[in-house]
Design an enzyme around this catalytic site. Structure first.
Site, PDB file in Angstrom:
ATOM      1  N   ASP A  99      -8.869 125.876  38.226  1.00  0.00           N
ATOM      2  CA  ASP A  99      -8.663 127.325  38.222  1.00  0.00           C
ATOM      3  C   ASP A  99      -8.888 127.866  36.817  1.00  0.00           C
ATOM      4  OD1 ASP A  99      -7.274 129.720  39.811  1.00  0.00           O
ATOM      5  OD2 ASP A  99      -6.446 129.685  37.782  1.00  0.00           O
ATOM      6  N   ASP A 101      -8.871 131.622  34.680  1.00  0.00           N
ATOM      7  CA  ASP A 101      -8.595 133.059  34.655  1.00  0.00           C
ATOM      8  C   ASP A 101      -9.184 133.664  33.389  1.00  0.00           C
ATOM      9  OD1 ASP A 101      -7.397 133.780  37.008  1.00  0.00           O
ATOM     10  OD2 ASP A 101      -5.375 133.297  36.344  1.00  0.00           O
ATOM     11  N   ASP A 274      -6.224 125.827  34.170  1.00  0.00           N
ATOM     12  CA  ASP A 274      -4.811 125.820  34.566  1.00  0.00           C
ATOM     13  C   ASP A 274      -4.521 124.444  35.169  1.00  0.00           C
ATOM     14  OD1 ASP A 274      -2.299 126.107  35.662  1.00  0.00           O
ATOM     15  OD2 ASP A 274      -2.651 128.147  36.381  1.00  0.00           O
TER      16      ASP A 274
END
Length: 377
Positions: A99, A101, A274
């Site tokens: 992940d 972001d 992450d």
């Protein structure tokens, strides 16, 4: 529920059901062995431990029973995915997930807190509005250039998984909000435990990387390392980077790289994964082509191209204009890459992607959606 909240919810339900009636979802492998989860629009409940024998049964549920603001499936495969207790589900294995972001990049983490009742906007994230003690609307200011940085790193993850770890069937998805998911759909990695997944994530991200273990430092006053033309793994990653960026002459048989330049290179090669997501063998993931209820955009598979240019319009399922009534006064509010002016109580015509986003945030009230069109998905 206020009248404006009711009309907005009716609007969101209508457009979501029309969108899903076109059967756009990407069916995950072995859907009958996945746990399905829904954040329901109707009661704002987070419903977990659902299971469907086919995607046809899932469509029947989301079109007739619960409208999903968010729609997830587990990265894990289970013998009994609908059992409530995780330890009784009968874990078979899990896909490998990463992940990213865009708010983890320098200059990409600015947030506004919007207090509707106060008609006030605050810089940064606050828990409660100081005058009314109500919950603020959190509005991240994410620019396309920040999302582009996250995509660049998602592509780098894919290349590392393929070239250094020999994995295949790797997909990159835009999350529908501000980041990307990289998924490895390969039975070879199903049985990896959490610690093993963390090790892979750390290897890729260079988290807490110890230079001395892999790059013996030579010299006392002018410290440097030696890199040859025949390298593998992280050392080859460094070699390719310094040559591509003209940091050194790539024609030499070996490279004498100053320690300071090596440290800068490692910093540039660091990827803000992450790691908690990668470690979680029961992690939930958004359905491909589902709508992200934070933004109104599509969670969508992206073709992995070095020259890919992110365009927010590629992920918007709506077209046309919508008439809204703003609930707050603000000048120059950034939404996606556009800036808009809103005056409380004064009707305004907005592009559909902006209007849907602001409606989901509760910043405007829908007045007319006659011009709204659902695109072909």
């Amino acid at each position: 529920m206020s009248r404006q909240e009711s009309s907005n919810k009716f609007f969101i339900k209508k457009i979501l059901r029309e969108y899903y009636s076109r059967k756009p979802l990407e069916e995950p492998l072995y859907i009958h062995k996945r746990e399905i989860a829904i954040h329901s629009l109707e009661d704002e409940a987070y419903i977990r431990h659902l299971s469907f024998p086919s995607i046809t049964h899932l469509y029947n549920f989301i079109l007739n029973e619960k409208t999903p603001l968010h729609l997830y499936y587990s990265s894990a495969y289970y013998e009994s995915p609908s059992v409530n207790k995780m330890e009784l589900k009968g874990w078979i294995g899990s896909d490998l997930m990463f992940d990213l972001d865009s708010d983890h990049y320098p200059g990409c983490d600015k947030i506004l807190s919007i207090c509707i009742e106060e008609n006030t906007i605050y810089d940064g994230k606050i828990k409660t509005c100081p005058k009314t003690e109500s919950k603020p609307v959190i509005h991240p200011l994410i620019k396309t250039e920040c999302i582009q940085k996250a995509y660049r790193d998602a592509l780098r993850i894919k290349y590392i998984l393929e070239d250094e770890l020999g994995l295949k069937n790797i997909k990159i998805y835009f999350s529908g909000n501000r980041g990307f998911h990289v998924k490895v759909i390969d039975e070879k990695i199903w049985d990896l435990e959490s610690d093993e997944r963390r090790e892979i994530a750390s290897y890729i991200s260079l988290e807490n990387f110890d230079i001395n273990k892999l790059f013996p430092v030579i010299g006392k006053r002018k410290k440097y390392v030696i890199i040859t033309r025949n390298e593998h793994g992280i050392r080859k990653r460094v070699l390719d980077y310094v040559i591509k960026n003209n940091i050194v002459n790539g024609n030499e048989l070996f490279i004498k790289l100053p320690l300071k330049l090596l440290e800068e290179t490692i910093n540039d090669l660091t990827i803000p994964i992450d790691i908690v997501v990668t470690m979680d063998i029961s992690r939930l993931s958004r359905f491909g082509n589902s709508i992200n209820g934070k933004s109104g955009l599509i969670t969508k598979l992206i073709e992995p191209l070095d020259n890919y240019e992110f365009d927010i319009n590629d992920f918007c399922p709506w077209s046309g204009n919508i008439v809204v009534k703003p609930l707050i006064d603000i000048s120059g509010l950034q939404v996606f890459d556009e800036k808009i002016d809103l005056k409380r109580g004064v009707k305004k015509i907005l592009d559909s992607k902006i209007a849907v986003y602001l409606t989901l945030k509760g910043i405007v009230k829908i007045i007319s959606d006659e011009k709204l069109v659902i695109k072909n998905v």
